[in-house]
Enzyme design. Structure first.
Site, PDB file in Angstrom:
ATOM      1  N   HIS A 142     -64.348  37.492 -45.332  1.00  0.00           N
ATOM      2  CA  HIS A 142     -65.532  37.600 -44.481  1.00  0.00           C
ATOM      3  C   HIS A 142     -66.786  37.672 -45.343  1.00  0.00           C
ATOM      4  O   HIS A 142     -66.839  38.423 -46.326  1.00  0.00           O
ATOM      5  CB  HIS A 142     -65.455  38.837 -43.588  1.00  0.00           C
ATOM      6  CG  HIS A 142     -66.641  38.960 -42.666  1.00  0.00           C
ATOM      7  ND1 HIS A 142     -66.845  38.096 -41.617  1.00  0.00           N
ATOM      8  CD2 HIS A 142     -67.696  39.814 -42.664  1.00  0.00           C
ATOM      9  CE1 HIS A 142     -67.970  38.427 -40.997  1.00  0.00           C
ATOM     10  NE2 HIS A 142     -68.503  39.471 -41.619  1.00  0.00           N
ATOM     11  N   SER A 143     -67.803  36.891 -44.991  1.00  0.00           N
ATOM     12  CA  SER A 143     -69.102  36.889 -45.662  1.00  0.00           C
ATOM     13  C   SER A 143     -68.921  36.562 -47.157  1.00  0.00           C
ATOM     14  O   SER A 143     -68.419  35.490 -47.481  1.00  0.00           O
ATOM     15  CB  SER A 143     -69.802  38.235 -45.438  1.00  0.00           C
ATOM     16  OG  SER A 143     -71.170  38.160 -45.742  1.00  0.00           O
ATOM     17  N   MET A 144     -69.280  37.442 -48.062  1.00  0.00           N
ATOM     18  CA  MET A 144     -69.053  37.180 -49.480  1.00  0.00           C
ATOM     19  C   MET A 144     -67.584  36.863 -49.740  1.00  0.00           C
ATOM     20  O   MET A 144     -67.252  36.026 -50.594  1.00  0.00           O
ATOM     21  CB  MET A 144     -69.483  38.379 -50.328  1.00  0.00           C
ATOM     22  CG  MET A 144     -69.308  38.168 -51.829  1.00  0.00           C
ATOM     23  SD  MET A 144     -69.745  39.613 -52.839  1.00  0.00           S
ATOM     24  CE  MET A 144     -68.252  40.608 -52.643  1.00  0.00           C
TER      25      MET A 144
ATOM     26  N   SER B 187     -64.811  33.429 -42.755  1.00  0.00           N
ATOM     27  CA  SER B 187     -65.499  34.099 -41.656  1.00  0.00           C
ATOM     28  C   SER B 187     -66.905  34.533 -42.062  1.00  0.00           C
ATOM     29  O   SER B 187     -67.107  35.081 -43.140  1.00  0.00           O
ATOM     30  CB  SER B 187     -64.680  35.331 -41.231  1.00  0.00           C
ATOM     31  OG  SER B 187     -65.392  36.156 -40.335  1.00  0.00           O
TER      32      SER B 187
ATOM     33  N   ALA C 127     -65.592  35.161 -47.989  1.00  0.00           N
ATOM     34  CA  ALA C 127     -65.289  33.758 -47.688  1.00  0.00           C
ATOM     35  C   ALA C 127     -65.584  32.872 -48.889  1.00  0.00           C
ATOM     36  O   ALA C 127     -64.822  31.952 -49.200  1.00  0.00           O
ATOM     37  CB  ALA C 127     -66.082  33.306 -46.473  1.00  0.00           C
TER      38      ALA C 127
END
Length: 260
Positions: free
Chosen positions: A101-103, A128, A105
Site C-alpha cells: 500500500h502506498s510506498m 494499492s 506498492a
C-alpha cells in the site's frame, strides 16, 4: 540481491525483516505485505488473521520503527527492495503474491523485478493507493518541518488518533516517517521498466495521492494481465473496504495455487 547461499528460514520463523503473526508450516501459498510510509508490519495483522493458516502471510518490518526503532532507516526504495529480496530468498519457495500500500506498492514493484531476475517471479503484484512508478509529482514533504509532516499524516488518515494524540510516540516515529517520505518522494522509475508479473491496482476514487490516470499508468509497467479496481474513499480506502480488498488477495492467491 547479494551473492552467496542464503541461510534458510523455516515457514514459522520471524526475522529482523519478516513478521509472521499466525505462522503455519502447512500453508500452500505466500502473501508478502509491504507497509506504507511510516507504517509497520502490524498494519497487516488483520490480513494475517483472516488468511492464515492456509496462506503464509509475511509482513515486512522496515527499519526505524517499533522493535526496529534503533535500526538505521533506508531512504531509498530500490535499496529497500534489495534487502527484502535477500530475505525472501531465504524462504521455502511457494507461489507468492506481493501486496503493498502506498510506498509499499512502489517497493512491491521493485521487489517483483528482483524476484523475476532471480527466477522466482511472483504470481501477482497487488498495488494499492499508489500512482504508477513512472509518474511524478513535485512532492517535498520530507524537507518540511515536523509539524508539517504531522499535518500530512492527519490529512491522509493513515495514523490512528491515539498515536497523533500521544506526542511522545509521535515524536519517536517522526525520523522513520521522514526517512520513508524521502525514499518515496525521490523514487523514479523509467516508463520502460516492466514486469512479466500481472498487476492489479487498487485505488480510492477520492485519493489525493493518485488520480485515475496515474492508476491506469501502471498498465505500461507489465507485460502480464492488468486490472484496476476502484473503491469509494481516500488514500486509506482499504480500511473501509477490508472484505473487498481481501477478496482481491484471495483471488490472486487462488491463481497461484492453480498455477502449481
Amino acid at each position: 540481491m547479494t551473492k552467496g547461499t542464503p541461510v534458510a528460514i523455516a515457514d514459522t520463523e520471524t526475522t529482523q525483516w519478516i513478521r509472521r503473526f499466525h505462522p503455519s508450516a502447512a500453508s500452500s501459498t505466500r502473501l508478502v505485505c509491504l507497509p506504507h510510509a511510516g507504517g509497520s508490519a502490524s498494519f497487516y495483522y488483520p490480513v494475517s488473521q483472516k488468511l492464515a493458516p492456509a496462506v503464509d502471510v509475511v509482513a515486512i518490518q522496515y527499519p526505524g520503527r517499533q522493535d526496529r526503532l534503533r535500526d538505521q532507516g533506508v531512504p531509498d526504495i530500490e535499496r529497500l527492495a534489495d534487502h527484502i529480496a535477500d530475505e525472501l530468498a531465504r524462504l521455502t519457495p511457494k507461489p507468492t503474491v506481493l501486496f503493498g500500500h502506498s510506498m509499499g506498492a512502489a517497493i512491491g514493484f521493485e521487489l517483483a523485478l528482483r524476484l523475476e531476475r532471480a527466477g522466482a517471479g511472483a504470481v501477482e503484484l497487488v498495488a494499492s493507493g499508489r500512482r504508477a512508478p513512472s509518474t511524478t509529482r513535485p512532492e517535498r514533504v520530507h524537507l518540511l518541518g515536523d509539524d508539517a509532516i504531522i499535518a500530512e499524516m492527519a490529512t491522509l488518515n493513515g495514523t490512528s488518533g491515539a498515536v497523533l494524540a500521544d506526542e511522545e510516540i509521535l515524536r519517536m516515529s517522526l525520523p522513520a516517517l521522514r526517512n520513508d517520505y524521502r525514499a518515496i518522494e525521490t523514487y523514479r522509475a523509467p516508463a520502460d521498466r516492466r514486469l512479466r508479473t500481472p498487476i492489479t491496482v487498487l485505488t480510492g476514487d477520492a485519493d489525493p495521492k493518485t488520480t485515475m490516470a496515474e492508476a491506469e499508468a501502471w498498465r505500461g509497467h507489465t507485460e502480464g494481465e492488468f486490472r484496476v479496481e476502484v473503491y469509494p474513499g481516500g488514500h486509506f480506502f482499504l480500511a473501509e473496504h477490508q472484505d473487498a480488498v481481501r477478496a482481491q488477495l484471495t483471488r490472486a492467491l487462488a491463481a497461484g495455487r492453480t498455477a502449481v
